[in-house]
Design a protein around this motif. Structure first.
Motif, PDB file in Angstrom:
ATOM      1  N   ASP A 289       0.662  -1.113  -0.100  1.00 24.07           N
ATOM      2  CA  ASP A 289       0.389  -0.284  -0.128  1.00 24.07           C
ATOM      3  C   ASP A 289       0.655   1.403  -0.325  1.00 24.07           C
ATOM      4  OD1 ASP A 289      -2.099   1.893  -0.035  1.00 24.07           O
ATOM      5  OD2 ASP A 289      -3.044   1.302   2.098  1.00 24.07           O
ATOM      6  N   GLN A 290       0.948   2.132  -1.016  1.00 20.52           N
ATOM      7  CA  GLN A 290       1.811   3.558  -1.446  1.00 20.52           C
ATOM      8  C   GLN A 290       1.297   4.207  -0.443  1.00 20.52           C
ATOM      9  OE1 GLN A 290       4.548   2.323  -2.505  1.00 20.52           O
ATOM     10  NE2 GLN A 290       3.676   0.551  -3.320  1.00 20.52           N
ATOM     11  N   ALA A 291       0.106   4.106   0.207  1.00 25.63           N
ATOM     12  CA  ALA A 291      -0.392   5.354   0.965  1.00 25.63           C
ATOM     13  C   ALA A 291      -0.308   5.169   2.259  1.00 25.63           C
ATOM     14  CB  ALA A 291      -1.830   5.389   0.831  1.00 25.63           C
ATOM     15  N   GLN A 292       0.147   4.260   2.703  1.00 26.00           N
ATOM     16  CA  GLN A 292       1.455   3.443   4.289  1.00 26.00           C
ATOM     17  C   GLN A 292       2.183   4.182   4.256  1.00 26.00           C
ATOM     18  OE1 GLN A 292      -1.807   3.493   6.114  1.00 26.00           O
ATOM     19  NE2 GLN A 292      -3.297   3.503   4.359  1.00 26.00           N
ATOM     20  N   THR A 293       3.031   4.088   5.334  1.00 22.33           N
ATOM     21  CA  THR A 293       4.072   4.934   5.822  1.00 22.33           C
ATOM     22  C   THR A 293       5.105   3.403   5.527  1.00 22.33           C
ATOM     23  OG1 THR A 293       3.755   5.956   7.907  1.00 22.33           O
ATOM     24  CG2 THR A 293       5.861   5.045   7.534  1.00 22.33           C
ATOM     25  N   GLN A 294       6.258   3.814   4.896  1.00 27.89           N
ATOM     26  CA  GLN A 294       7.234   2.847   4.369  1.00 27.89           C
ATOM     27  C   GLN A 294       8.907   2.953   4.285  1.00 27.89           C
ATOM     28  OE1 GLN A 294       7.427   2.213   0.223  1.00 27.89           O
ATOM     29  NE2 GLN A 294       4.916   1.984  -0.193  1.00 27.89           N
ATOM     30  N   ILE A 295       8.771   2.498   5.436  1.00 27.57           N
ATOM     31  CA  ILE A 295      10.553   2.814   6.193  1.00 27.57           C
ATOM     32  C   ILE A 295      11.528   1.859   5.919  1.00 27.57           C
ATOM     33  CG2 ILE A 295      11.880   3.417   8.349  1.00 27.57           C
ATOM     34  CD1 ILE A 295       9.023   4.096   9.252  1.00 27.57           C
TER      35      ILE A 295
END
Length: 377
Positions: A289-295
């Protein structure tokens, strides 16, 4: 039944009145068979319609119609037999017949409510099916109301004062309330579950406070039945849900992938391009999901590795599919690390031995053993 007595005269001869009673029973069986065939024919006709009422009415009326026909037939036969000789049981027939009619009507209404409940939950019958928990709660309340009303009407028919029964219930309500405190607390706990809807039938729930985890199978007025993941039934009093924390993972919007990975210290110059490639991979992954946080960042120096964190959320919440997505992400990360000429670290130790003064110059066997990696003798 007065019409039967007026138009049907029974003979005192047993060979005659037995035939008359047999004919009444035969007529009852024939009428019952004919009505059932008519109901079958009507069901085939209404099956072409999209209404949720017609087939529910027909299916609900099947057993009550059969019971009504048999009740009328037995009543006529009993009225004929009453003319043969007096019988104390036959004198009670009018009151008994009225009570049975009341309960046949209650049976029809409860069956109608049950079939409407099924139709309202069937996506093939309605475009927007009703919530299963709400439908079950409303259906249970309606059935309970029908049963209580039928009992009160039957008592009134038998000559008992309904107002006296209600007054007795009001006076004894306090004593009953103290005696059934747990039962009432479970009842109101179930009512709160229906109103607040923290979970519904089919949800996966768990409690951090208690060893409760599984799929909700039924929410009753006293107990909630949960099927654990090892397929054991778990029966929980409804009052318990008022004092524990309940988690409903079925309503999560995403599932999380959170991993802390490490590469060797000698691959430190490759850390930045590896993290950049992993970030690019996550941005292009169709199940992330690109709308959520990615670290994806280098986070710490470990004892035997350089640690970086990978954090993202999947689009799916389905347990099996989530693990397939997580496997694919981890395999892609492994491929990225290898493409950059790096390796994942595992616990290692390096031992540095300082040479003693004069040992290296003398070239004795001890010094040779240390240099070759062999233990000194």
């Amino acid at each position: 039944m007065d019409i039967v007595q007026a138009y049907l005269q029974i003979s005192p001869d047993p060979s005659i009145w037995l035939v008359q009673v047999f004919l009444v029973v035969l007529a009852t069986v024939s009428c019952n068979f004919l009505l059932m065939r008519l109901i079958d024919l009507a069901e085939k006709i209404v099956a072409r319609t999209e209404s949720i009422w017609d087939d529910a009415l027909l299916e609900a009326a099947r057993i009550p119609v059969r019971l009504t026909v048999w009740l009328l037939g037995i009543s006529i036969a009993a009225t004929l037999l009453k003319q043969v000789g007096p019988n104390a049981f036959l004198d009670l027939l009018p009151e008994l017949r009225r009570v049975v009619f009341i309960f046949i009507g209650a049976l029809f209404l409860t069956r109608l409510i049950s079939h409407l409940e099924v139709n309202l939950l069937d996506p093939a019958r309605v475009s927007k099916p009703m919530d299963q928990t709400t439908a079950k709660a409303v259906a249970k309340l309606l059935r309970l109301s029908v049963i209580i009303t039928a009992v009160l009407v039957a008592l009134q028919t038998l000559g008992y004062s309904v107002s006296g029964v209600l007054a007795f219930g009001g006076i004894g309500g306090v004593a009953v309330g103290f005696a059934s405190k747990d039962l009432l607390s479970n009842f109101f706990g179930g009512l709160m579950l229906y109103l607040d809807k923290p979970f519904k039938v089919g949800d996966w729930i768990r409690s951090p406070d208690r060893a409760i985890e599984g799929t909700v199978e039924d929410i009753g007025w006293r107990l909630t039945r949960i099927r654990t993941f090892d397929k054991r039934p778990l029966y929980i009093p409804n009052s318990m849900f008022a004092s524990i924390v309940v988690e409903n993972p079925s309503r999560m919007t995403n599932r999380r992938i959170s991993e802390n990975l490490g590469i060797r210290y000698e691959d430190g110059e490759r850390m930045a391009p590896i993290c950049s490639a992993i970030r690019q991979m996550l941005r292009e992954h169709p199940e992330i999901d690109q709308a959520q946080t990615q670290i994806v960042h280098f986070t710490s120096y470990g004892q035997s590795h350089l640690e970086f964190m990978v954090y993202c959320l999947t689009r799916t919440t389905e347990w099996v599919k989530y693990h397939a997505v997580k496997e694919d992400v981890l395999l892609r990360i492994m491929a990225i690390v290898r493409e950059h000429g790096a390796e994942f670290a595992y616990p290692t130790q390096t031992l540095h031995l300082a040479s003693l003064p004069g040992r290296e110059a003398s070239g004795g066997p001890e010094a040779a053993g240390v240099q070759s990696g062999m233990p000194p003798r």
